[in-house]
Design a protein around this motif. Structure first.
Motif, PDB file in Angstrom:
ATOM      1  N   MET A  69       0.812  -1.221   0.000  1.00  0.00           N
ATOM      2  CA  MET A  69       0.000   0.000   0.000  1.00  0.00           C
ATOM      3  C   MET A  69       0.842   1.267   0.000  1.00  0.00           C
ATOM      4  O   MET A  69       0.358   2.343  -0.365  1.00  0.00           O
ATOM      5  N   VAL A  70       2.097   1.172   0.426  1.00  0.00           N
ATOM      6  CA  VAL A  70       2.926   2.371   0.618  1.00  0.00           C
ATOM      7  C   VAL A  70       3.042   3.219  -0.647  1.00  0.00           C
ATOM      8  O   VAL A  70       2.863   4.448  -0.584  1.00  0.00           O
ATOM      9  N   ALA A  99      -6.198   4.274   0.466  1.00  0.00           N
ATOM     10  CA  ALA A  99      -5.086   3.406   0.845  1.00  0.00           C
ATOM     11  C   ALA A  99      -4.530   3.828   2.207  1.00  0.00           C
ATOM     12  O   ALA A  99      -4.205   2.985   3.051  1.00  0.00           O
ATOM     13  N   ARG A 100      -4.462   5.127   2.424  1.00  0.00           N
ATOM     14  CA  ARG A 100      -3.951   5.642   3.699  1.00  0.00           C
ATOM     15  C   ARG A 100      -4.866   5.219   4.847  1.00  0.00           C
ATOM     16  O   ARG A 100      -4.395   4.775   5.899  1.00  0.00           O
ATOM     17  N   LEU A 101      -6.182   5.340   4.649  1.00  0.00           N
ATOM     18  CA  LEU A 101      -7.135   4.964   5.676  1.00  0.00           C
ATOM     19  C   LEU A 101      -7.054   3.471   5.990  1.00  0.00           C
ATOM     20  O   LEU A 101      -6.972   3.071   7.154  1.00  0.00           O
ATOM     21  N   VAL A 102      -7.065   2.648   4.947  1.00  0.00           N
ATOM     22  CA  VAL A 102      -7.021   1.199   5.137  1.00  0.00           C
ATOM     23  C   VAL A 102      -5.727   0.778   5.813  1.00  0.00           C
ATOM     24  O   VAL A 102      -5.699  -0.118   6.664  1.00  0.00           O
ATOM     25  N   PHE A 103      -4.637   1.461   5.478  1.00  0.00           N
ATOM     26  CA  PHE A 103      -3.337   1.179   6.084  1.00  0.00           C
ATOM     27  C   PHE A 103      -3.363   1.497   7.579  1.00  0.00           C
ATOM     28  O   PHE A 103      -2.963   0.687   8.418  1.00  0.00           O
TER      29      PHE A 103
END
Length: 305
Positions: free
Chosen positions: A222-223, A233-237
């Protein structure tokens, strides 16, 4: 039997100077711990606002002070108070940081304790005439708890509260921030840069070293999307990463980084100018929000006792 043992110490008696060498002159205005009750009473004759920073005592890599979040949050609040008339009330310096406890010096309390202490502190201030509360969260682990405290104040008391981090968003001039296109979070270049501006004497960049991040494969994947600006992606991470060991997620701090730093950037890139710009953008936004709130709701508005 002797009431107490007589001292056998041969140490030389310490004579302290007439003035405490650790005492700092009061260089800021509107910080409640530095004020007298009479000064606060005078303030409450014309204003009812107070900023409450919510921080943490937790590791920030080998280069950053454990008090980074509490200290930086309080300094930001103090800077805001220099440009608009609002008081600053630090309540306590610890927060919710269980995932950092493998790093010595980290101190953590439960979310339940955290919210109860702040809620009761606010209740005590309401009785004195404070009405509007701006909660300034300076630690990601306190985010949900801060929102809950704000809601409790609004739902259960005569007080009115906002999360200052949310309130300032319409006023943030993000084009004036340094570009951020790398994975750089806890204890990284940006946070260290803020400390270099706000607490320069407490940062030791000579101790900084390259961090080895150990992420689960799906998180590592995800990075690049996070760096590209993908908010989903930031939220899920973040809902999975950096969680205490007892959750079984395998994302405790010690599982993800060898230094406590959560960044792939070279910390030598950190500098006070980055921190200054970041702080300046926030202070300007906070002052604009506070001034606008004063326009929309003058002191004394609302139901009369």
């Amino acid at each position: 039997m002797q009431a107490h043992a007589e001292s056998t110490s041969d140490h030389e008696w310490i004579t302290l100077p007439e003035t405490n060498p650790l005492a700092k002159p009061a260089e800021t205005k509107n910080l409640i711990p530095d004020m007298t009750w009479a000064e606060v009473a005078e303030y409450l004759e014309t204003n009812d606002m107070v900023i409450i920073p919510i921080g943490a005592i937790e590791q920030h890599g080998p280069q950053g002070p454990l008090g980074t979040d509490f200290l930086n949050g309080t300094e930001r609040a103090k800077l805001v108070a220099q440009y608009t008339d609002v008081l600053v009330a630090p309540i306590m310096n610890v927060g919710n940081s269980p995932y950092h406890l493998d790093f010595p010096g980290t101190i953590s309390v439960s979310p339940e304790t955290l919210q109860q202490v702040y809620f009761e502190a606010v209740q005590s201030m309401i009785g004195q005439g404070f009405k509007r509360f701006l909660l300034l969260n300076a630690h990601g682990g306190n985010s949900a708890t801060t929102s809950y405290i704000v809601d409790r104040i609004n739902q259960e008391t005569p007080g009115i509260a906002v999360n200052l981090g949310t309130a300032v968003r319409p006023f943030l001039e993000t084009d004036k921030l340094a570009k951020r296109n790398h994975f750089d979070r806890h204890g990284g270049v940006n946070e260290t840069s803020r400390s270099l501006y706000l607490q320069p004497n407490l940062v030791d960049l000579e101790r900084a070293k390259k961090t080895k991040l150990h992420m689960l494969p799906h998180l590592r994947d995800m990075v690049p999307e996070i760096e590209a600006g993908d908010d989903t992606a930031r939220l899920v991470f973040l809902v999975e990463a950096l969680k205490q060991e007892s959750t079984g997620k395998g994302t405790d701090t010690k599982d993800m980084t060898d230094t406590g730093v959560w960044s792939e950037q070279d910390l030598s890139l950190a500098n006070a100018e980055i921190g200054r710009k970041d702080t300046e953008v926030f202070v300007n936004a906070a002052v604009q929000f506070i001034d606008r709130w004063k326009e929309l709701r003058p002191v004394g508005a609302g139901p009369k006792k």
